[in-house]
Write a protein that holds these residues in place. Structure first.
Motif, PDB file in Angstrom:
ATOM      1  N   ALA A 229       6.898  10.729  39.855  1.00 12.67           N
ATOM      2  CA  ALA A 229       5.962  10.964  38.756  1.00 12.67           C
ATOM      3  C   ALA A 229       4.590  11.357  39.285  1.00 12.67           C
ATOM      4  N   THR A 230       4.154  10.663  40.325  1.00 13.96           N
ATOM      5  CA  THR A 230       2.859  11.003  40.938  1.00 13.96           C
ATOM      6  C   THR A 230       2.908  12.384  41.558  1.00 13.96           C
ATOM      7  N   GLY A 231       4.028  12.711  42.208  1.00 14.24           N
ATOM      8  CA  GLY A 231       4.180  14.025  42.809  1.00 14.24           C
ATOM      9  C   GLY A 231       4.161  15.149  41.797  1.00 14.24           C
ATOM     10  N   LEU A 232       4.586  14.855  40.570  1.00 15.58           N
ATOM     11  CA  LEU A 232       4.569  15.867  39.509  1.00 15.58           C
ATOM     12  C   LEU A 232       3.201  16.015  38.857  1.00 15.58           C
ATOM     13  N   GLY A 233       2.229  15.223  39.338  1.00 13.51           N
ATOM     14  CA  GLY A 233       0.861  15.365  38.850  1.00 13.51           C
ATOM     15  C   GLY A 233       0.469  14.418  37.746  1.00 13.51           C
ATOM     16  N   HIS A 234       1.320  13.449  37.431  1.00 10.72           N
ATOM     17  CA  HIS A 234       1.002  12.509  36.362  1.00 10.72           C
ATOM     18  C   HIS A 234       0.176  11.340  36.915  1.00 10.72           C
ATOM     19  N   ARG A 235      -0.833  10.939  36.184  1.00 11.56           N
ATOM     20  CA  ARG A 235      -1.643   9.781  36.557  1.00 11.56           C
ATOM     21  C   ARG A 235      -0.958   8.543  35.985  1.00 11.56           C
ATOM     22  N   THR A 236      -0.093   7.954  36.804  1.00 12.40           N
ATOM     23  CA  THR A 236       0.782   6.889  36.316  1.00 12.40           C
ATOM     24  C   THR A 236      -0.007   5.664  35.849  1.00 12.40           C
TER      25      THR A 236
END
Length: 336
Positions: A229-236
């Motif tokens: 999720a972080t790699g996809l650019g989402h601010r988890t």
């Protein structure tokens, strides 16, 4: 893809149609049965007739509260299961329901409030505070090991729920009058709710539903795992905080208005996902319609099962438990 899109459109259309039928049935069924024609006349051409009085003053506010509560609990369940990556997660796990209950107990015991329209604000405030405390504790405990945060959220929420429940019953054991008022609320019911209650919780429910749709993509990413999720650019971290706010707003407002009604937040996501897939935008929107259908159906059944009225909280358990068992058996059959 085209087949899935058509199925989703058909599911939404059918759900909206069922909701309309459930609303009309809720307005028509009761101690004084009314025909659909009388209901529509009362809604669109109100007069001083007994039918119009029953519909507008008693059943319409009750139905609106049921729609708001059902939508709020269902969407809170979807978000909670995404945050914890636990298919058995329920909004009550987060400690929010107990926070709302504690707020109501404080309002009754400390401030002597007896009207639901008065202590609904205490319930919402208690839910928001409990949700914030639970989220902050979970984030602190998971610092440096972000991947464990779903488990940490569930564990912290369960511990907070147990702690707040102990405080609630500790207060109630010292005040018999407060216990008498509280026990009628804690069963969970939409009976006797007036329009002012619906208007008080409406802003919180609307904000929670809108925020849930906004973070839908982030919830999809969380299901893939923290690193991806972080790699996809989402601010988890932001998604988790927003999700916790959604759960607190929706559960707090729903519980404050109708008491801690169970099974809706747990069962509805499992009923919806096989129909529309795992895309949270569709799951959330469909759940907003399916939740009110289940609660209205339970409320209507509660009016007909006994000579009096069975509270919606008990009726949802009677309706929801077999539904959940069927869904679990169906999932096992599909897996096998």
């Amino acid at each position: 893809m085209v087949k899935l899109a058509r199925r989703r459109g058909a599911v939404i259309t059918a759900a909206v149609a069922l909701l309309v039928i459930a609303v009309v049935a809720s307005l028509a069924i009761g101690a004084r049965p009314l025909s659909p024609g009388e209901v529509l006349t009362a809604l669109f051409h109100p007069d001083d007739s007994p039918a119009a009085t029953v519909v507008l003053d008693q059943r319409l506010p009750r139905t609106i509260v049921a729609i708001l509560v059902g939508a709020g609990l269902a969407v809170a369940g979807v978000v909670m299961q995404a945050l914890t990556r636990n298919p058995l997660a329920d909004p009550r796990i987060f400690g929010v329901a107990s926070g709302a209950s504690l707020g109501v107990v404080v309002a009754i015991s400390v401030f002597g409030l007896a009207s639901l329209s008065q202590y609904v604000w205490f319930g919402i405030t208690g839910a928001l505070i409990a949700g914030l405390i639970g989220f902050l504790i979970a984030q602190t405990a998971a610092r440096g090991r972000e991947g464990n945060s779903p488990v940490t959220l569930a564990l912290v929420g369960a511990a907070l729920d147990a702690s707040l429940s102990a405080v609630i019953y500790g207060v109630l054991t010292t005040n018999a009058q407060s216990f008498d008022q509280y026990r009628f609320w804690v069963v969970g019911s939409v009976a006797g709710r007036k329009m002012d209650v619906a208007m008080q919780v409406l802003p919180f429910i609307l904000i929670g539903l809108i925020l849930a749709v906004v973070i839908a993509r982030g919830l999809d990413a969380l299901l893939l795992g923290e690193d991806l999720a972080t790699g996809l650019g989402h601010r988890t971290g932001l998604v988790r905080f927003a999700g916790a706010a959604v759960v607190a707003l929706l559960t707090g407002a729903a519980v404050a208005a109708a008491g801690p009604i169970g099974f809706i937040g747990l069962a509805i996501p499992h009923l919806v996902r096989p129909l529309v897939g795992n895309d949270h935008r569709w799951v959330l929107v469909t759940s907003m319609v399916a939740g009110p259908i289940l609660l209205l159906a339970a409320d209507i059944a509660g009016r007909r099962i006994t000579d009096g009225e069975l509270p919606a909280g008990i009726a949802t358990a009677l309706v929801g438990a077999p539904l959940l068992i069927w869904l679990v058996r169906r999932a096992r059959t599909v897996t096998a």
